[in-house]
Every structure is written in C-alpha cells, then in structure tokens.
Design a protein around this motif. Structure first.
Motif, PDB file in Angstrom:
ATOM      1  N   SER A  94      14.481 114.956 -54.845  1.00  0.00           N
ATOM      2  CA  SER A  94      14.357 113.755 -55.673  1.00  0.00           C
ATOM      3  C   SER A  94      13.950 112.548 -54.833  1.00  0.00           C
ATOM      4  CB  SER A  94      15.680 113.487 -56.385  1.00  0.00           C
ATOM      5  OG  SER A  94      15.609 112.319 -57.143  1.00  0.00           O
ATOM      6  N   ALA A  95      14.596 112.358 -53.685  1.00  0.00           N
ATOM      7  CA  ALA A  95      14.262 111.230 -52.814  1.00  0.00           C
ATOM      8  C   ALA A  95      12.846 111.378 -52.252  1.00  0.00           C
ATOM      9  CB  ALA A  95      15.273 111.110 -51.680  1.00  0.00           C
ATOM     10  N   ALA A  96      12.467 112.599 -51.893  1.00  0.00           N
ATOM     11  CA  ALA A  96      11.120 112.828 -51.353  1.00  0.00           C
ATOM     12  C   ALA A  96      10.052 112.508 -52.398  1.00  0.00           C
ATOM     13  CB  ALA A  96      10.983 114.276 -50.876  1.00  0.00           C
ATOM     14  N   LYS A  97      10.300 112.884 -53.656  1.00  0.00           N
ATOM     15  CA  LYS A  97       9.346 112.559 -54.723  1.00  0.00           C
ATOM     16  C   LYS A  97       9.251 111.049 -54.924  1.00  0.00           C
ATOM     17  CE  LYS A  97       9.638 116.795 -57.441  1.00  0.00           C
ATOM     18  NZ  LYS A  97      10.067 117.394 -58.717  1.00  0.00           N
ATOM     19  N   ALA A  98      10.385 110.382 -54.873  1.00  0.00           N
ATOM     20  CA  ALA A  98      10.384 108.922 -55.042  1.00  0.00           C
ATOM     21  C   ALA A  98       9.645 108.250 -53.891  1.00  0.00           C
ATOM     22  CB  ALA A  98      11.818 108.408 -55.138  1.00  0.00           C
ATOM     23  N   ILE A  99       9.826 108.755 -52.674  1.00  0.00           N
ATOM     24  CA  ILE A  99       9.119 108.199 -51.512  1.00  0.00           C
ATOM     25  C   ILE A  99       7.617 108.404 -51.667  1.00  0.00           C
ATOM     26  CG2 ILE A  99       8.716 108.506 -49.032  1.00  0.00           C
ATOM     27  CD1 ILE A  99      11.768 109.116 -48.823  1.00  0.00           C
ATOM     28  N   ALA A 100       7.230 109.610 -52.077  1.00  0.00           N
ATOM     29  CA  ALA A 100       5.803 109.894 -52.280  1.00  0.00           C
ATOM     30  C   ALA A 100       5.226 108.968 -53.353  1.00  0.00           C
ATOM     31  CB  ALA A 100       5.608 111.350 -52.673  1.00  0.00           C
ATOM     32  N   ASP A 101       6.004 108.699 -54.395  1.00  0.00           N
ATOM     33  CA  ASP A 101       5.563 107.792 -55.444  1.00  0.00           C
ATOM     34  C   ASP A 101       5.370 106.376 -54.892  1.00  0.00           C
ATOM     35  OD1 ASP A 101       4.957 107.114 -58.189  1.00  0.00           O
ATOM     36  OD2 ASP A 101       6.938 106.160 -58.269  1.00  0.00           O
ATOM     37  N   MET A 102       6.289 105.931 -54.033  1.00  0.00           N
ATOM     38  CA  MET A 102       6.176 104.596 -53.435  1.00  0.00           C
ATOM     39  C   MET A 102       4.934 104.506 -52.538  1.00  0.00           C
ATOM     40  SD  MET A 102       8.560 102.616 -54.486  1.00  0.00           S
ATOM     41  CE  MET A 102       8.607 103.456 -56.051  1.00  0.00           C
ATOM     42  N   ILE A 103       4.685 105.564 -51.775  1.00  0.00           N
ATOM     43  CA  ILE A 103       3.506 105.585 -50.895  1.00  0.00           C
ATOM     44  C   ILE A 103       2.232 105.529 -51.733  1.00  0.00           C
ATOM     45  CG2 ILE A 103       2.200 107.048 -49.290  1.00  0.00           C
ATOM     46  CD1 ILE A 103       4.962 107.979 -48.196  1.00  0.00           C
ATOM     47  N   GLU A 104       2.208 106.286 -52.836  1.00  0.00           N
ATOM     48  CA  GLU A 104       1.047 106.291 -53.725  1.00  0.00           C
ATOM     49  C   GLU A 104       0.823 104.905 -54.341  1.00  0.00           C
ATOM     50  OE1 GLU A 104      -2.157 107.581 -56.009  1.00  0.00           O
ATOM     51  OE2 GLU A 104      -1.169 108.551 -54.325  1.00  0.00           O
ATOM     52  N   LYS A 105       1.896 104.264 -54.795  1.00  0.00           N
ATOM     53  CA  LYS A 105       1.780 102.931 -55.380  1.00  0.00           C
ATOM     54  C   LYS A 105       1.275 101.921 -54.353  1.00  0.00           C
ATOM     55  CE  LYS A 105       5.150 103.463 -59.032  1.00  0.00           C
ATOM     56  NZ  LYS A 105       6.467 103.122 -59.550  1.00  0.00           N
ATOM     57  N   ASP A 106       1.787 102.026 -53.138  1.00  0.00           N
ATOM     58  CA  ASP A 106       1.359 101.118 -52.071  1.00  0.00           C
ATOM     59  C   ASP A 106      -0.129 101.315 -51.769  1.00  0.00           C
ATOM     60  OD1 ASP A 106       1.790  99.104 -50.109  1.00  0.00           O
ATOM     61  OD2 ASP A 106       1.959 100.649 -48.561  1.00  0.00           O
ATOM     62  N   ALA A 107      -0.568 102.570 -51.738  1.00  0.00           N
ATOM     63  CA  ALA A 107      -1.977 102.864 -51.461  1.00  0.00           C
ATOM     64  C   ALA A 107      -2.877 102.299 -52.564  1.00  0.00           C
ATOM     65  CB  ALA A 107      -2.187 104.372 -51.324  1.00  0.00           C
ATOM     66  N   ARG A 108      -2.465 102.482 -53.828  1.00  0.00           N
ATOM     67  CA  ARG A 108      -3.262 101.938 -54.933  1.00  0.00           C
ATOM     68  C   ARG A 108      -3.274 100.414 -54.909  1.00  0.00           C
ATOM     69  NH1 ARG A 108      -0.770 103.676 -59.878  1.00  0.00           N
ATOM     70  NH2 ARG A 108       0.694 104.864 -58.664  1.00  0.00           N
ATOM     71  N   LEU A 109      -2.118  99.823 -54.630  1.00  0.00           N
ATOM     72  CA  LEU A 109      -1.995  98.364 -54.605  1.00  0.00           C
ATOM     73  C   LEU A 109      -2.907  97.742 -53.556  1.00  0.00           C
ATOM     74  CD1 LEU A 109      -0.413  95.845 -55.617  1.00  0.00           C
ATOM     75  CD2 LEU A 109       1.224  96.308 -53.808  1.00  0.00           C
TER      76      LEU A 109
END
Length: 166
Positions: A94-109
């Motif tokens: 769960s934490a790894a998925k959330a981290i991956a989501d944060m990295i993806e959002k940061d990359a898009r931003l």
C-alpha cells in the motif's frame, strides 16, 4: 464604530478565516471561533483579503505543490520502512503504491511527461520526370538480370532434337 484591532491583527484574523473556510468550516463556525460579529462580517473580511492579495503565479503554485508532494513522499517512505520492519506486507504494498502515485504526480506537475517537440522538414527536390526516368532505369536493370521467357511465360530452353536409331 472605531476598529477594535490594528490592521496587522485584522489581516492575520482574515487569513485564519480563509484557512478555516478552505478546510470546510462554515461561516457561522468561523465567525464564532474568530470573534466576528456575524457570518457576513467573516465573509467580508475574507473577500477583502482576497481583493488585496495578488493571486499566485503558476510557477509559485507548482513550487508549492511540488513541496507538498515532497513532504508527503517523505512521510510515505517512513511508513514503508515501518511496515517493512513490522513484516506487514500488505502495508508495504500500500505504501509503495502511494509513493509511486506521488512520484507520478510530481513528474506530471513538473512537465516530465510532456511530449518533446520534433520538427520534420519534408522537401521534395525531384520532379515527376526525374522519378519516372529513375524508375524506368531500375526496371530495365531488373529485367536484364532475369532469364529470358517465351510468350507463354516459361523459360526459353535452347536445344536440338536428335532422333535415336533403334
């Protein structure tokens, strides 16, 4: 009626009213919590604050969002480490998925997924006559490499027929 507080304190109170409204508090709660005379007075204070405060630029908003994502990732990495130490594999995933989501959002931003611009320049320097002449010479070269064929479509065999005496 004269003002009850100085300008700086009034601005701080309006900023707090704005923050409380942003987290979902009602105008009645805000006016009661911060000591405004009415809901309308709290609304008016926030409206005046917004009129006096210039909107942030896109770059400022992006920097603020990036910093928020960085802090969130930091907390999630700590959560991931704790879950790993506890042996809680479901929490790790769960934490790894959330981290991956944060990295993806940061990359898009920050525009890392933006397509790169490619410029293609197509210039045709040949006229139709030159193309036809080139094709004709290529076809003639191709025909020259093939064995000759008769009208029926078979290959021509050069031979003599001799009778054999029995």
């Amino acid at each position: 009626m004269p003002p009850t507080m100085n300008r700086q304190d009034s601005r701080v109170r309006a900023e707090e009213a704005f923050r409380l409204r942003a987290v979902g508090r009602t105008w009645a709660e805000i006016s009661q919590t911060l000591g405004y005379r009415s809901r309308g007075a709290a609304q008016l204070a926030v409206r005046r604050l917004m009129d006096r405060t210039p909107p942030e630029t896109a770059e400022q908003a992006r920097a603020q969002a990036t910093e928020g994502l960085r802090i969130t990732k930091s907390v999630l990495f700590a959560t991931l480490a704790d879950a790993k130490l506890r042996g809680d594999s479901q929490a790790v995933v769960s934490a790894a998925k959330a981290i991956a989501d944060m990295i993806e959002k940061d990359a898009r931003l920050n525009g890392l997924h933006a397509p790169s611009r490619t410029e293609v320049d197509v210039n045709v320097n040949h006229d139709a006559t030159a193309i036809i002449n080139r094709m004709e010479s290529e076809l003639l070269a191709l025909v020259a490499t093939r064995p000759p064929q008769n009208a029926i479509g078979g290959t021509i065999i050069d031979a003599e027929v001799e009778e054999i005496a029995r």
